[in-house]
Design an enzyme around this catalytic site. Structure first.
Site, PDB file in Angstrom:
ATOM      1  CB  THR A 153      -1.126  -0.423   1.292  1.00 54.77           C
ATOM      2  OG1 THR A 153      -1.607  -0.535   1.144  1.00 54.77           O
ATOM      3  CG2 THR A 153      -1.867   1.105   1.401  1.00 54.77           C
ATOM      4  CE  LYS A 210      -5.069  -2.195   1.755  1.00 52.78           C
ATOM      5  NZ  LYS A 210      -3.216  -2.758   2.408  1.00 52.78           N
ATOM      6  CE  LYS A 219       2.466   1.845   4.724  1.00 50.63           C
ATOM      7  NZ  LYS A 219       1.740   1.155   3.354  1.00 50.63           N
TER       8      LYS A 219
END
Length: 316
Positions: free
Chosen positions: A110, A184, A252
């Protein structure tokens, strides 16, 4: 061995696979390709984490460049965008420096949509292809081969790689380069608010004197049922915070989401709140726990604890 043309589907007889990143997710995912009979060359910064795959017959390389030089398609699933940039684009040791024309890069980390586009352009300049294909489903999805795969890039290349994707889960074509990453990130936004709703409901039920296990069973088949409840409800009750997906990595991801929101002019207050609560976990030294550890933030905020629920309450 020559690279198969784009029109030819990949199989163990015509495709050598490279794999970079053998952590919680990558180890299981790569294992499925080994079991399917593919020749796999792997690289991981911590060699010990790759040992189970070496025991299954994988070959070890000493750099991403070395992996790529022995592969037709190279998968990567690492931690952060900076890691992606280093393992793929580093001019000396990166994947692209070792991949022959016709080779394919599949980044399943990701990461940032802009970086996915940058990698795609760099790959095209070397007559290679790049796909951004982040996944959702956590450690269980990786182990069971049931991941949701969000793929961005040239659809014909994605179709060519589909025999490998099918060993890992279900591929969903989302559009051109970067669109897999955008999908995502939208997925992570949805999960963040869903997880927050789950743990808030559990805290409320506990404070109201309900048997939390019975409560979760009762709502699981109604409108409040969710994949997050199915995957993490019982884990939370058992105080099982082992990472199917690390808090650090979720922080993150949500940070990337907020950065993208800023550039889009979007206000998503649920996302911002979830990010603050997950940052609180990180501040408490809990970044290496799984995302279900969000319950700890809510417990601290309300000075309550579900610690004894699993041991003291009767099973449904």
């Amino acid at each position: 061995m020559t690279t198969a043309p784009v029109t030819e589907l990949m199989s163990p007889s015509n495709t050598r696979v490279g794999w970079i990143g053998t952590g919680v997710m990558g180890r299981s995912m790569c294992g499925h390709l080994l079991k399917a009979g593919y020749t796999v060359t792997i690289f991981n910064r911590t060699v010990a984490k790759a040992q189970p795959l070496l025991d299954m017959g994988a070959h070890l390389a000493d750099s991403p460049h070395a992996v790529a030089s022995q592969s037709d398609v190279v998968f990567s699933i690492v931690g952060y965008p900076s890691d992606v940039r280093h393992v793929i684009l580093h001019p000396a040791s990166g994947v692209l420096s070792g991949l022959r024309p016709g080779g394919i890069i599949v980044d399943m980390t990701t990461s940032e949509p802009s970086l996915a586009c940058e990698i795609s352009v760099a790959a095209s300049s070397k007559n290679c292809s790049a796909i951004d294909a982040p996944v959702s489903g956590g450690d269980r999805g990786a182990k069971n081969g049931t991941l949701a795969i969000f793929a961005g890039g040239d659809e014909s290349v994605i179709n060519k790689v589909n025999p490998l994707f099918s060993r890992l889960g279900k591929v969903n074509y989302m559009g051109g380069s970067g669109k897999g990453q955008f999908a995502k990130l939208a997925n992570q936004i949805t999960i963040a608010s869903t997880m927050l709703g789950l743990v808030e409901g559990m805290i409320y039920a506990h404070k109201a004197g309900l048997n939390v296990e019975l409560f979760l069973n009762a709502i699981s088949t109604g409108a409040a049922g969710s994949k997050s409840l199915d995957l993490y409800g019982s884990r939370i009750l058992k105080r099982d915070f082992e990472p199917g997906f690390y808090v650090n990595h979720f922080v993150k991801d949500l940070g990337i989401c907020l950065k993208e929101c800023q550039s889009m002019g979007l206000a998503l207050p649920g996302l911002a709140l979830a990010q603050q609560l997950y940052l609180s976990l990180k501040a408490h030294g809990e970044g290496n726990l799984g995302t279900q550890a969000l319950i700890l933030s809510l417990e601290r905020l309300n000075n309550v604890s579900l610690q004894s629920v699993a041991s003291s309450e009767p099973s449904a």
